[in-house]
Design an enzyme around this catalytic site. Sequence first.
Site, PDB file in Angstrom:
ATOM      1  CE  LYS A 201       5.425  20.331  36.360  1.00  0.00           C
ATOM      2  NZ  LYS A 201       4.658  20.806  35.287  1.00  0.00           N
ATOM      3  N   GLY A 262       4.074  18.548  31.870  1.00  0.00           N
ATOM      4  CA  GLY A 262       4.491  17.147  31.801  1.00  0.00           C
ATOM      5  C   GLY A 262       4.802  16.554  30.343  1.00  0.00           C
ATOM      6  CD  GLU A 348      -2.398  15.808  29.710  1.00  0.00           C
ATOM      7  OE1 GLU A 348      -2.905  14.796  30.462  1.00  0.00           O
ATOM      8  OE2 GLU A 348      -0.979  15.862  29.592  1.00  0.00           O
TER       9      GLU A 348
END
Length: 544
Positions: A201, A262, A348
Amino acid sequence: MESAAATAWLDLARERERLETFDMRSAAATDPGRIARYRLEAAGLSLDYSRNRLDDAALAALLALATASDTQGRLRAQFGGAHVNLTEGRAALHTALRGSDAGQALPQSADVRAMRERMAGIAGRIRSGEWVGWRGGRIRAVVNIGIGGSHLGPCFVADALAHLQPAGLSLHFVSNVDPRDLEDTLRALDPASTFFVIASKTFGTLETLQNATAAREWLLAAGCPPDALSRHLAGVSANVPRAVDFGIAADNVLPMWDWVGGRYSLWSSIGLPLAIGLGMDAFEALLSGAHRMDTHALEAPLHANMPVLLALLSVWYRNFWDAATHAVLPYDQRLARLPEFLQQLVMESNGKSVDRQGLPLPRHSSGVLWGTAGTNGQHSFHQMLHQGSSMVPVDFVLPLETHASRRAQHAYLVANGIAQAQALMQGRTLEDARAELAARGMSAVETERLAPHLVMPGNRPSNTISMHRLDPATLGALLALYEHRTAVEGILWNLNSFDQFGVELGKQIGETVHRAMCGDAASVGALDAAAAALVGQWAAIQRS
Ligand code: F6P
């Protein structure tokens, strides 16, 4: 809203106390309607959540928390493009990539359509053989180089749907900065028929840039003329100029956007290796399965909303039953990488300690998600699940039909998945253990000695998510289910599920350590004693 949520948390604490001695076994025995009530169907998936430490009143209290947290309003805002990623001022519009837009025609749609056409073009030309390598032969291997969200999703889906991969075109995934990863992968490949997708990304990630540089060197060393590199390299990035600066032909760089995180990017151009390896139709079916789950998440009432219920159960165990971990156990070899994919998605996203305003969270957020494919785990860590001193809530993921040819053998897999959930709940009492040992002909003394070791507490919670068969649409729905479960957890904990500042410090110190290893005196001074000692050891080995 804030105080309604505070009241809901207090009510839940009282429910937890009330359920201290709740026994799922007697709940199941005395309430024949429980199994039908604690069951849901959506987007080709079935969820059985009857094996939980939960009754109707506790469930109502959990749903009250979802209402008080404005779950539906906040999901609608997310799907509609609000900047739910407050710290970075960004939307989280991965749902728009599968056509889900909370009723608003999002301006992003035209960009997505244009990207998808280019993606289909590259994939189609490689699959048909029209795209040739520098020696004029067709592409036989596609290697995706990326890490984190630019790796885990495509890598997992490629495995999960491997039955759709055509003969003569293999898919490979390289992520680690350990050169072994790339070297081991390339050993069996022919440079003239290998195509790399460099997926990042930011196009600034150490691991990916190192591996991409090594891949380009590998091509050149094998004789690929520099002006033919474009036949072997494509890029995917939200920073197209950086990918072009790296040396990827502009026509070969597919864009992505800052409104796709992401770990939510599998549905974007990050899916390019899937479009090549599985075909565009399969990729679109994956998107449409996810879209069905999006619609369910947006429209189903809270009490019949699969991701909402899973998120509430997760919070229930994490915050009220001290469950520090959660196991996801897919009973399908092709889903073996699901826990790994979910680790990034869940940890995350929700491994945070401050709320959306930056204030300390008043309670725990995400615990550890872990697991592996059944039945392998049964011969390793299931011992702890059944008899360990900690209770670990489990999600069993269970396709009921297989693409494998030995269907009778597959029946053992299904049987074991079903049995494990029952065993966790049922357990084994001391009396049953004694009776079992006696029935084996054991002496009374031996029976007394051994019986306590056979006791299993039972009453251990699990959800079972089943589906007819693993196909692109059910897989898309499954992944979207966990995405929305994660988003709803974040809503309930009132944290930002879409940033990941926790990964940065380690990367920065990594740069300093590396400079120190290269002899930079200022960086050596920045190391702590343990790091300095290890760098010293490393340097000594280099000199020897
Ligand atoms: O290090 C964490 C992270 O930023 C992930 O969130 C992301 O998926 C991964 O690195 C890879 O980033 P990129 O796609 O920019 O190379």
